[in-house]
Design a protein around this motif. Sequence first.
Motif, mmCIF file in Angstrom:
data_model
loop_
_atom_site.group_PDB
_atom_site.id
_atom_site.type_symbol
_atom_site.label_atom_id
_atom_site.label_comp_id
_atom_site.label_asym_id
_atom_site.label_seq_id
_atom_site.Cartn_x
_atom_site.Cartn_y
_atom_site.Cartn_z
ATOM 1 N N THR A 1 0.873 -1.170 0.000
ATOM 2 C CA THR A 1 0.000 0.000 0.000
ATOM 3 C C THR A 1 0.908 1.217 0.000
ATOM 4 O O THR A 1 1.803 1.324 0.844
ATOM 5 C CB THR A 1 -0.902 0.023 1.245
ATOM 6 O OG1 THR A 1 -1.745 -1.126 1.236
ATOM 7 C CG2 THR A 1 -1.765 1.278 1.279
ATOM 8 N N ILE B 1 1.077 5.511 -0.197
ATOM 9 C CA ILE B 1 0.386 6.791 -0.150
ATOM 10 C C ILE B 1 1.354 7.904 -0.536
ATOM 11 O O ILE B 1 2.571 7.744 -0.479
ATOM 12 C CB ILE B 1 -0.202 7.082 1.248
ATOM 13 C CG1 ILE B 1 0.914 7.357 2.266
ATOM 14 C CG2 ILE B 1 -1.096 5.952 1.718
ATOM 15 C CD1 ILE B 1 0.398 7.886 3.604
ATOM 16 N N VAL C 1 2.533 11.836 0.220
ATOM 17 C CA VAL C 1 2.516 12.910 1.214
ATOM 18 C C VAL C 1 3.268 14.100 0.614
ATOM 19 O O VAL C 1 4.470 14.004 0.356
ATOM 20 C CB VAL C 1 3.168 12.478 2.543
ATOM 21 C CG1 VAL C 1 3.103 13.624 3.557
ATOM 22 C CG2 VAL C 1 2.486 11.237 3.103
ATOM 23 N N VAL D 1 -2.266 14.631 1.727
ATOM 24 C CA VAL D 1 -2.067 13.183 1.848
ATOM 25 C C VAL D 1 -3.069 12.488 0.937
ATOM 26 O O VAL D 1 -4.283 12.671 1.081
ATOM 27 C CB VAL D 1 -2.257 12.727 3.309
ATOM 28 C CG1 VAL D 1 -2.064 11.217 3.417
ATOM 29 C CG2 VAL D 1 -1.283 13.459 4.233
ATOM 30 N N LEU E 1 -4.624 8.953 -0.614
ATOM 31 C CA LEU E 1 -4.815 7.581 -0.143
ATOM 32 C C LEU E 1 -5.384 6.697 -1.250
ATOM 33 O O LEU E 1 -6.320 7.095 -1.948
ATOM 34 C CB LEU E 1 -5.774 7.592 1.058
ATOM 35 C CG LEU E 1 -5.381 8.584 2.164
ATOM 36 C CD1 LEU E 1 -6.570 8.879 3.067
ATOM 37 C CD2 LEU E 1 -4.231 8.022 2.973
ATOM 38 N N HIS F 1 -4.784 -2.176 1.530
ATOM 39 C CA HIS F 1 -5.987 -1.569 0.948
ATOM 40 C C HIS F 1 -6.758 -2.657 0.201
ATOM 41 O O HIS F 1 -6.869 -2.658 -1.019
ATOM 42 C CB HIS F 1 -5.641 -0.376 0.059
ATOM 43 C CG HIS F 1 -4.592 -0.598 -0.988
ATOM 44 N ND1 HIS F 1 -3.440 -1.316 -0.762
ATOM 45 C CD2 HIS F 1 -4.525 -0.183 -2.288
ATOM 46 C CE1 HIS F 1 -2.712 -1.327 -1.863
ATOM 47 N NE2 HIS F 1 -3.360 -0.657 -2.800
ATOM 48 N N TYR G 1 -4.802 -0.107 7.867
ATOM 49 C CA TYR G 1 -4.682 1.018 6.943
ATOM 50 C C TYR G 1 -4.575 2.327 7.726
ATOM 51 O O TYR G 1 -3.657 3.141 7.508
ATOM 52 C CB TYR G 1 -5.915 1.025 6.038
ATOM 53 C CG TYR G 1 -5.828 1.869 4.786
ATOM 54 C CD1 TYR G 1 -4.821 2.804 4.594
ATOM 55 C CD2 TYR G 1 -6.784 1.726 3.776
ATOM 56 C CE1 TYR G 1 -4.763 3.570 3.444
ATOM 57 C CE2 TYR G 1 -6.734 2.474 2.625
ATOM 58 C CZ TYR G 1 -5.732 3.409 2.464
ATOM 59 O OH TYR G 1 -5.672 4.166 1.325
ATOM 60 N N GLU G 2 -5.500 2.550 8.660
ATOM 61 C CA GLU G 2 -5.507 3.796 9.426
ATOM 62 C C GLU G 2 -4.230 3.941 10.247
ATOM 63 O O GLU G 2 -3.586 5.004 10.257
ATOM 64 C CB GLU G 2 -6.721 3.845 10.352
ATOM 65 C CG GLU G 2 -6.748 5.085 11.228
ATOM 66 C CD GLU G 2 -7.939 5.124 12.162
ATOM 67 O OE1 GLU G 2 -7.991 6.015 13.021
ATOM 68 O OE2 GLU G 2 -8.818 4.246 12.047
ATOM 69 N N VAL H 1 -1.230 4.781 8.011
ATOM 70 C CA VAL H 1 -1.264 6.153 7.484
ATOM 71 C C VAL H 1 -0.766 7.140 8.538
ATOM 72 O O VAL H 1 0.035 8.037 8.246
ATOM 73 C CB VAL H 1 -2.691 6.526 7.026
ATOM 74 C CG1 VAL H 1 -2.791 8.023 6.741
ATOM 75 C CG2 VAL H 1 -3.077 5.742 5.778
ATOM 76 N N LEU I 1 -6.825 15.660 3.074
ATOM 77 C CA LEU I 1 -6.875 14.236 2.761
ATOM 78 C C LEU I 1 -7.618 14.052 1.445
ATOM 79 O O LEU I 1 -8.698 14.630 1.250
ATOM 80 C CB LEU I 1 -7.588 13.473 3.879
ATOM 81 C CG LEU I 1 -6.906 13.510 5.263
ATOM 82 C CD1 LEU I 1 -7.872 13.044 6.336
ATOM 83 C CD2 LEU I 1 -5.657 12.648 5.257
ATOM 84 N N GLY J 1 -10.061 4.975 -0.473
ATOM 85 C CA GLY J 1 -9.236 6.108 -0.064
ATOM 86 C C GLY J 1 -10.071 7.241 0.500
ATOM 87 O O GLY J 1 -9.690 7.897 1.470
ATOM 88 N N MET K 1 -11.239 6.222 3.957
ATOM 89 C CA MET K 1 -10.151 6.400 4.912
ATOM 90 C C MET K 1 -10.005 7.880 5.275
ATOM 91 O O MET K 1 -9.808 8.227 6.451
ATOM 92 C CB MET K 1 -8.842 5.883 4.297
ATOM 93 C CG MET K 1 -7.625 5.939 5.215
ATOM 94 S SD MET K 1 -7.653 4.672 6.499
ATOM 95 C CE MET K 1 -8.383 5.569 7.857
#
Length: 542
Positions: free
Chosen positions: A327, A329, A331, A345, A347, A365, A383-384, A387, A404, A410, A413
């Motif tokens: 997974t 992400i 940033v 961010v 997702l 994910h 996942y949370e 992140v 976000l 995504g 989330m």
Amino acid sequence: MSVLPGSPGTLAERAESLVASASRIQRAADDLRALAYESTGRSLDGIRERTAQVARDLDRVHERYQGTAGALTDYAVALKAAHDRADAGELDAARYDALAATTEYDLLVSERRLERLEEADAPAGNIGTAENDVRSLRSTLGRREDAADAARAEIDAARRDMDAAAEVAIGRINTAIDATNEGFWDAVGDFFGDIGDVLGDIARWAGDFLSEVYHELLRILSTVVALLGVAIILLLVYSLLALVPFIGPAIALFVTVLLAGFLLGSVLSDVLSPTPAVGRHERSDAERGSHKGQPADLSQALADAGYVDTLGWAYDADGEKTGVEQTVISVTRVVDADGVVRWRVVLPSTQEWLSRLNGDQGGVHDLDSNLALVLTPALRSQYERAVLEAMRQAGVGADDPVMLVGFSQGGIMAGTLAAYNDDYNWSAVVAAGAPIDHMPIPATTSVVSVQHEGDPVPMLDSVVTVGTDGAPPRRPHWTTIDTASPDADLGIHGIHNAAAYDETLRSQIGQVPAGTVDALDAYFVGDPDAYGYQQSYYGWSE
């Protein structure tokens, strides 16, 4: 906000107040002393002695105030100088970081151009020019990185100056206090000062505790409502199957229990797993090549949502996808001309649907975390947790504004973090094709939710709220764009599609209030005040 703690202006005002108090104390001591020595008569001897003693006590208090005031006045000047030096260093660091990022990109382009020329046996002159460009850019990059390091060293030096000035001020204040020890009243003052500190600590603890309790209660309430909705659906499934003649109640009960077990197993498989090990993700050449560049403004926010879905995949020798290994992400740190730092961010959505059947492939994910996010927000998914760890590693501050962005899972989330988590300053949520209407996202968070007509995923709001939700929320901080997909003729694949949602937001950005657009454009490099940016990627596996 300055990178150094403390407020020079407030400190200077406090020092002036102490100077004024010292002056008033000195006048009172002089008046009492005059009363003591100008009075006559034996009957006034006792009063004279007591008056003189009070005057002497006031003299000691005056020395204490005057010494403290002088120390604070000098410290306020040093603190102001340290703040100015640190603020200048922060701006320089941000500027040179941005220039270094641009140079690094230019260097990458030049190196690839040189490789192509060498592979094509280009004329020596062309290759020589390309080599000179590469050397020049490498030199420039080194200088700009050195300049950024030097700017950060200035911040450290300013912090040392501030600490040294504080030590001097503390020493002077201690000397003034020790030289004029007021005995009993000192003890009384210390006692009430300690009580004030304790009460302040208790107040801060209570505020933090109540905030955490509030968010946990929201999670629990949302979980109870969602599970009630699932129970009703399972009951309907059983009832409908039982009515079918060749199925009957027994088989209907078996199917219903099997479905409930599947849901429970998926959720527990995710929430009971440890937090994955999070680290920087270095993109492959193929991943870099498919990136279309930084979004310029809010209308292009969902471009990165589709891009992160393409990261972290494994490929076979023929270049075919074999599964999602990580997974990943995005940033992005955006700095404006005044030094304000904002974060974006992005997702990814669900990329693994059969983990219950063929085993987890690596990315979190997946269907398990999807079900955990929707059905049990009280139980934090992998996942949370991952992140939040990635944001910590990226250096996101607790008070820094954060946007976000996410499509489908995504977006779920993004909404979950904004609604149920207070670790960071969630300033904005941009979600597409996600059931977030039921989420208690606070009014301090601007929400832009894009939903295509006929998309079944946003309709899950009706499941997790037991059918009690109606139209999309109409709140001042919330904008819902509800329209037909530009690819609706392709069926569900064209309706619930990241690229289609990206196109919709670009074409329908006029539905978002102008004030919201202006505020959220500050999170993108196209904003007039944008000074520079730095984009990083973080990945993890189960």
